[in-house]
Design an enzyme around this catalytic site. Structure first.
Site, PDB file in Angstrom:
ATOM      1  N   MET A  27     -62.355  30.737  77.105  1.00  7.64           N
ATOM      2  CA  MET A  27     -61.907  29.474  76.493  1.00  7.64           C
ATOM      3  C   MET A  27     -61.424  28.554  77.595  1.00  7.64           C
ATOM      4  O   MET A  27     -60.737  28.996  78.519  1.00  7.64           O
ATOM      5  CB  MET A  27     -60.772  29.752  75.512  1.00  7.64           C
ATOM      6  CG  MET A  27     -61.143  30.771  74.445  1.00  7.64           C
ATOM      7  SD  MET A  27     -59.807  31.017  73.272  1.00  7.64           S
ATOM      8  CE  MET A  27     -60.477  32.364  72.283  1.00  7.64           C
ATOM      9  N   HIS A  61     -68.559  35.357  75.596  1.00  8.00           N
ATOM     10  CA  HIS A  61     -68.612  34.330  74.548  1.00  8.00           C
ATOM     11  C   HIS A  61     -67.989  33.055  75.110  1.00  8.00           C
ATOM     12  O   HIS A  61     -66.768  32.978  75.264  1.00  8.00           O
ATOM     13  CB  HIS A  61     -67.841  34.867  73.327  1.00  8.00           C
ATOM     14  CG  HIS A  61     -67.771  33.927  72.186  1.00  8.00           C
ATOM     15  ND1 HIS A  61     -66.949  34.160  71.101  1.00  8.00           N
ATOM     16  CD2 HIS A  61     -68.399  32.750  71.933  1.00  8.00           C
ATOM     17  CE1 HIS A  61     -67.082  33.170  70.234  1.00  8.00           C
ATOM     18  NE2 HIS A  61     -67.953  32.305  70.725  1.00  8.00           N
ATOM     19  N   MET A  89     -66.649  29.718  74.860  1.00  4.24           N
ATOM     20  CA  MET A  89     -66.092  28.671  74.007  1.00  4.24           C
ATOM     21  C   MET A  89     -65.598  27.574  74.936  1.00  4.24           C
ATOM     22  O   MET A  89     -64.399  27.396  75.166  1.00  4.24           O
ATOM     23  CB  MET A  89     -64.957  29.243  73.143  1.00  4.24           C
ATOM     24  CG  MET A  89     -65.485  30.081  71.997  1.00  4.24           C
ATOM     25  SD  MET A  89     -64.223  31.165  71.301  1.00  4.24           S
ATOM     26  CE  MET A  89     -64.303  32.504  72.465  1.00  4.24           C
ATOM     27  N   MET A 143     -69.463  33.128  63.560  1.00  7.37           N
ATOM     28  CA  MET A 143     -67.997  33.022  63.620  1.00  7.37           C
ATOM     29  C   MET A 143     -67.427  33.024  62.206  1.00  7.37           C
ATOM     30  O   MET A 143     -67.807  32.203  61.376  1.00  7.37           O
ATOM     31  CB  MET A 143     -67.570  31.717  64.317  1.00  7.37           C
ATOM     32  CG  MET A 143     -67.968  31.578  65.781  1.00  7.37           C
ATOM     33  SD  MET A 143     -67.358  32.891  66.847  1.00  7.37           S
ATOM     34  CE  MET A 143     -65.590  32.760  66.616  1.00  7.37           C
ATOM     35  N   ASP A 170     -67.852  37.676  64.283  1.00  5.46           N
ATOM     36  CA  ASP A 170     -66.696  37.513  65.155  1.00  5.46           C
ATOM     37  C   ASP A 170     -65.563  36.761  64.467  1.00  5.46           C
ATOM     38  O   ASP A 170     -65.704  35.592  64.129  1.00  5.46           O
ATOM     39  CB  ASP A 170     -67.143  36.747  66.412  1.00  5.46           C
ATOM     40  CG  ASP A 170     -66.075  36.685  67.482  1.00  5.46           C
ATOM     41  OD1 ASP A 170     -65.045  37.352  67.344  1.00  5.46           O
ATOM     42  OD2 ASP A 170     -66.288  35.954  68.475  1.00  5.46           O
TER      43      ASP A 170
HETATM   44  C1  DX5 Z   1     -61.982  33.811  68.382  1.00  8.10           C
HETATM   45  C2  DX5 Z   1     -62.709  34.804  69.263  1.00  8.10           C
HETATM   46  C3  DX5 Z   1     -62.764  36.187  68.683  1.00  8.10           C
HETATM   47  C4  DX5 Z   1     -61.422  36.804  68.466  1.00  8.10           C
HETATM   48  C5  DX5 Z   1     -61.496  37.983  67.555  1.00  8.10           C
HETATM   49  O1  DX5 Z   1     -61.961  32.599  69.017  1.00  8.10           O
HETATM   50  O2  DX5 Z   1     -64.021  34.397  69.510  1.00  8.10           O
HETATM   51  O3  DX5 Z   1     -63.594  37.031  69.480  1.00  8.10           O
HETATM   52  O4  DX5 Z   1     -60.847  37.234  69.650  1.00  8.10           O
HETATM   53  O5  DX5 Z   1     -60.200  38.437  67.370  1.00  8.10           O
HETATM   54  P1  DX5 Z   1     -59.676  38.986  65.973  1.00  8.10           P
HETATM   55  O6  DX5 Z   1     -60.449  40.245  65.737  1.00  8.10           O
HETATM   56  O7  DX5 Z   1     -58.249  39.224  66.232  1.00  8.10           O
HETATM   57  O8  DX5 Z   1     -59.955  37.935  64.956  1.00  8.10           O
HETATM   58 ZN    ZN Z   2     -65.496  35.830  70.462  1.00  6.35          ZN
END
Ligand code: DX5
Ligand code: ZN
Length: 215
Positions: A36, A65, A67, A136, A174
Site C-alpha cells: 500500500m 498485491h 494497492m 476483493m 481477499d
Molecule cells: C485488504 C488486503 C487484504 C487484507 C486481508 O486491503 O488486501 O489482503 O489484509 O486481511 P483480513 O483477512 O484481515 O481481512
Molecule cells: Zn490483499
C-alpha cells in the site's frame, strides 16, 4: 480443497521471517503481500526491500498485491525482490495492458484485482493474460474488515466466464475471510482464500491453516 494464502498484513512484523516459516510448515500454499502506497489506499506497508529480506525464509510463492496509484513504476523492483505473482488493480492510474505486458516481460505471473464496487467487466478483457483474479470482499486498505456478501454474485459471474471460456485463471478471495465466509466463497467458485486476521490473529496459526485447507 481450497488453496490458502495468508496475508502477512496481520502478522507480527517484528518476527516476520519466523511467521512466514510458521505458515510454510503449516501447509500454506502461498504468501500474500499487501503493498500500500498511502495514495491508492490510506495506508502504507511494505516496499521491495522488505520483500527481498523475507524471500529466503520460504520457497512458497509470493503473491504481491499492489494497492498503489502507479503500479507500473514499481513492478520492476517488486519483480527483482522475489515476487512470483504481481497483482494489479484496474482502479489505479495506469494502462492495464502495458502493465500486464511488463509483468510478463519480466518473467513473472500477473494477477488482476477488482474492488467490491467495480464491475467484473473492468477486468474481463485481462483474464486470459492473468493467472489470478483477486476478488476483493472488503474495501482495500486495512485488515480486519467485514466480508461484503454482495460480492458473492460477482464471484459466481467470474466462475461462469472463466469456465465457459476455458480459461485457467484462478479465483482468489481477499478480505474478511473466515471459515464461514471462506466456505461460501468456495461454493461461489473461489479456488483460493486470502486470510490475514483469521490466521495471524488466531491462537494457533497452524490449526487455523489446516482448518482452512479442509474447506
Ligand atoms: C485488504 C488486503 C487484504 C487484507 C486481508 O486491503 O488486501 O489482503 O489484509 O486481511 P483480513 O483477512 O484481515 O481481512
Ligand atoms: Zn490483499
Amino acid at each position: 480443497m481450497a488453496r490458502i494464502s495468508p496475508s502477512i498484513l496481520s502478522s507480527d512484523f517484528g518476527n516476520l521471517r519466523e511467521q512466514i516459516r510458521l505458515i510454510d510448515r503449516a501447509g500454506a500454499d502461498g504468501v500474500h503481500i499487501d503493498v500500500m502506497d498511502g495514495h491508492f489506499v490510506p495506508n502504507l506497508t511494505f516496499g521491495p526491500v522488505i520483500v527481498a529480506s523475507i524471500r529466503s525464509a520460504t520457497r512458497l510463492p509470493f503473491e504481491t498485491h499492489l494497492m498503489v496509484e502507479s503500479p507500473e513504476k514499481m513492478i520492476r523492483d517488486f519483480a527483482m525482490s522475489g515476487s512470483d505473482l504481481l497483482i494489479v488493480h484496474p482502479e489505479a492510474r495506469h494502462d492495464m495492458h502495458s502493465t500486464l505486458e511488463l509483468i510478463e516481460s519480466l518473467g513473472k505471473k500477473a494477477g488482476v484485482a477488482v474492488n467490491p464496487e467495480t464491475p467484473l467487466s473492468a477486468v474481463v478483457p485481462f483474464l486470459e493474460q492473468s493467472e489470478m483474479l483477486l476478488v476483493m470482499t472488503v474495501h482495500p486498505g486495512f485488515g480486519g474488515q467485514k466480508f461484503i456478501r454482495d460480492v458473492l454474485g460477482k464471484m459466481r459471474e467470474a466462475r461462469n466466464i472463466i469456465t465457459e471460456n476455458g480459461l485457467h485463471t484462478r479465483i482468489s478471495v481477499d478480505g474478511g475471510v473466515t471459515l464461514e465466509t471462506g466456505r461460501i466463497s468456495v461454493e461461489a467458485g473461489a479456488d483460493e482464500l486470502v486470510a490475514g486476521t483469521s490466521i495471524f490473529g488466531s491462537r494457533d496459526i497452524g490449526l487455523a491453516i489446516s482448518n482452512f485447507k479442509s474447506i
